[in-house]
Scaffold this motif. Structure first.
Motif, PDB file in Angstrom:
ATOM      1  N   LEU A 186     -22.299  11.873  34.278  1.00 27.40           N
ATOM      2  CA  LEU A 186     -22.173  13.257  33.887  1.00 27.40           C
ATOM      3  C   LEU A 186     -20.757  13.391  33.323  1.00 27.40           C
ATOM      4  O   LEU A 186     -19.788  13.461  34.066  1.00 27.40           O
ATOM      5  N   ALA A 187     -20.640  13.354  32.013  1.00 26.40           N
ATOM      6  CA  ALA A 187     -19.338  13.290  31.359  1.00 26.40           C
ATOM      7  C   ALA A 187     -18.665  14.651  31.315  1.00 26.40           C
ATOM      8  O   ALA A 187     -19.304  15.682  31.118  1.00 26.40           O
ATOM      9  N   SER A 188     -17.362  14.648  31.488  1.00 24.61           N
ATOM     10  CA  SER A 188     -16.573  15.881  31.398  1.00 24.61           C
ATOM     11  C   SER A 188     -16.392  16.270  29.934  1.00 24.61           C
ATOM     12  O   SER A 188     -16.648  15.481  29.022  1.00 24.61           O
ATOM     13  N   GLY A 189     -15.912  17.477  29.714  1.00 23.32           N
ATOM     14  CA  GLY A 189     -15.609  17.913  28.356  1.00 23.32           C
ATOM     15  C   GLY A 189     -14.556  17.029  27.705  1.00 23.32           C
ATOM     16  O   GLY A 189     -14.640  16.708  26.514  1.00 23.32           O
ATOM     17  N   LEU A 190     -13.566  16.607  28.500  1.00 23.34           N
ATOM     18  CA  LEU A 190     -12.520  15.727  27.968  1.00 23.34           C
ATOM     19  C   LEU A 190     -13.110  14.383  27.556  1.00 23.34           C
ATOM     20  O   LEU A 190     -12.792  13.865  26.476  1.00 23.34           O
ATOM     21  N   ALA A 191     -13.987  13.812  28.393  1.00 17.35           N
ATOM     22  CA  ALA A 191     -14.613  12.532  28.047  1.00 17.35           C
ATOM     23  C   ALA A 191     -15.411  12.657  26.756  1.00 17.35           C
ATOM     24  O   ALA A 191     -15.391  11.769  25.899  1.00 17.35           O
ATOM     25  N   ARG A 192     -16.117  13.775  26.600  1.00 18.26           N
ATOM     26  CA  ARG A 192     -16.896  13.992  25.379  1.00 18.26           C
ATOM     27  C   ARG A 192     -15.992  14.009  24.151  1.00 18.26           C
ATOM     28  O   ARG A 192     -16.274  13.366  23.146  1.00 18.26           O
ATOM     29  N   GLU A 193     -14.885  14.740  24.238  1.00 19.35           N
ATOM     30  CA  GLU A 193     -13.984  14.827  23.097  1.00 19.35           C
ATOM     31  C   GLU A 193     -13.327  13.489  22.781  1.00 19.35           C
ATOM     32  O   GLU A 193     -13.113  13.149  21.615  1.00 19.35           O
ATOM     33  N   VAL A 194     -13.006  12.726  23.821  1.00 15.41           N
ATOM     34  CA  VAL A 194     -12.434  11.384  23.603  1.00 15.41           C
ATOM     35  C   VAL A 194     -13.464  10.495  22.907  1.00 15.41           C
ATOM     36  O   VAL A 194     -13.133   9.769  21.960  1.00 15.41           O
ATOM     37  N   LEU A 195     -14.733  10.551  23.372  1.00 14.13           N
ATOM     38  CA  LEU A 195     -15.786   9.773  22.706  1.00 14.13           C
ATOM     39  C   LEU A 195     -15.918  10.158  21.239  1.00 14.13           C
ATOM     40  O   LEU A 195     -16.037   9.302  20.362  1.00 14.13           O
ATOM     41  N   LEU A 196     -15.889  11.443  20.968  1.00 12.78           N
ATOM     42  CA  LEU A 196     -15.983  11.896  19.570  1.00 12.78           C
ATOM     43  C   LEU A 196     -14.789  11.412  18.753  1.00 12.78           C
ATOM     44  O   LEU A 196     -14.946  10.973  17.616  1.00 12.78           O
ATOM     45  N   ALA A 197     -13.604  11.476  19.338  1.00 13.79           N
ATOM     46  CA  ALA A 197     -12.405  11.025  18.625  1.00 13.79           C
ATOM     47  C   ALA A 197     -12.458   9.523  18.339  1.00 13.79           C
ATOM     48  O   ALA A 197     -12.065   9.068  17.261  1.00 13.79           O
ATOM     49  N   LEU A 198     -12.958   8.762  19.294  1.00 15.95           N
ATOM     50  CA  LEU A 198     -13.006   7.305  19.140  1.00 15.95           C
ATOM     51  C   LEU A 198     -14.118   6.845  18.200  1.00 15.95           C
ATOM     52  O   LEU A 198     -14.054   5.736  17.663  1.00 15.95           O
TER      53      LEU A 198
END
Length: 197
Positions: free
Chosen positions: A22-34
């Motif tokens: 269950l990914a956090s909002g920060l993890a989601r944004e990092v995935l999108l950035a990467l």
């Protein structure tokens, strides 16, 4: 789906088995950035090597803190089961029986049933339910409501979906969605994180 490769030193900090988080909002944004497409004219320039390294560390930190979801969908190796898996991944709302699916690929339901048990450790019905719940998690994260999600994933009515979802995930779809936030593109994002070496 977004795929991120990790250096072995970081990969060993997360589970060595397939897992759903269950990914956090920060993890989601990092995935999108990467994983941002490199050729987008209005996208930010690619990150430097050191910046990517820091983003990888943040992602691993977030995954280490994230609760692991009680959902694992094993993928078949047998060609006949792979054909069925492909069909149902594309159309999770397909309610064809195992016998009907077997006719399309030239295998008996008895053979397929045996393969599901021996190769995947579950019945066809259990595997298809896991597949549908997997799709439901993505739809709920994208802002779809419980009724839309139930029908899109092959349930005849929302109450059957709610019962199956609650049994596997441990909470109702409504509570799950509320806990994720109700904005479209909520923080869960299907992702594969692998070792790069």
């Amino acid at each position: 789906m977004r795929i991120v490769f990790l250096a072995p030193s970081l990969a060993r900090l997360i589970p060595g088995h397939p897992a759903v988080f269950l990914a956090s909002g920060l993890a989601r944004e990092v995935l999108l950035a990467l994983t941002r497409p490199r050729a987008c004219g209005d996208a930010a320039p690619d990150h430097s090597r050191s910046a990517r390294s820091r983003l990888h560390r943040v992602l691993v930190d977030e995954l280490r803190e994230a609760p692991e979801e009680p959902l694992h969908l094993p993928e078949p190796r047998d060609d006949r089961l792979q054909a069925i898996a492909r069909m149902l991944h594309e159309t999770p709302d397909d309610n064809a029986t195992l016998a009907e699916l077997g006719k399309t690929i030239g295998a008996s339901s008895r053979t397929l049933s045996r393969l599901f048990r021996s190769e995947l450790g579950m019945t066809f019905y259990e595997w298809r339910t896991q597949l549908r719940i997997h799709h439901a998690l993505v739809l709920l994260a994208d802002g779809h409501d419980t009724t839309q999600t139930a029908y899109a994933c092959g349930w005849a009515n929302p109450s059957g979906f709610i019962a199956a979802f609650t049994n596997i995930i441990g909470t109702t779809p409504g509570r799950y969605r509320a806990g994720r936030g109700t904005t479209a593109h909520a923080s869960q994002l299907p992702a594969v994180v692998e070792s790069s070496g």
